[in-house]
Structure formats: C-alpha cells, structure tokens
Design a protein around this motif. Structure first.
Motif: not given
Length: 69
Positions: A1-7, A11-13, A57-63
């Motif tokens: 799950m964490l890897q997919k979130l990082k991907e 992609k968004l960036k 949480l650190g990646l969730l704010d970007d999403l």
C-alpha cells in the motif's frame, strides 16, 4: 500500500508541468489559474504540511491537495 501511495505522489508531481503550462494559456479562467498556481507552489515547496517521511500520513497530504486520477 505504501509503495502504491508513493507511486501516485510521484505521478502527481510529474503532472505539475502541464498544469504550469495551463497557467499561461489565455483560455484558462483566472480562478483556475489561481488554484493551479497554489497547487504547484505547494507541490514544489520544501515546506510540507506533514513531512513525507512519516509513513502514509506524509504522502496523504499531497494526495489530498492534488486529486489523483
């Protein structure tokens, strides 16, 4: 799950460049330019609401700021 979130964040960036170009298109409404500009500034800013090295949480704010496709 964490890897997919990082991907997804990566992609968004990468999608920041087309948004940047839309800022300078005369057909883009002013309100959309303001939102796009603030989004790009947030994504490129070294200051983050929640640090990216806090798991999930650190990646969730970007999403949350930039909706995923």
């Amino acid at each position: 799950m964490l890897q997919k979130l990082k991907e997804n964040v990566k992609k968004l960036k990468q999608e920041t460049v087309p948004i940047y170009h839309a800022l300078f298109d005369s057909r883009t409404p002013l309100s959309a330019k303001i939102v796009a500009g603030l989004t790009i500034a947030y994504l490129l800013s070294p200051i983050d609401l929640i640090s990216d090295f806090i798991p999930v949480l650190g990646l969730l704010d970007d999403l949350i700021i930039v909706p995923a496709h």
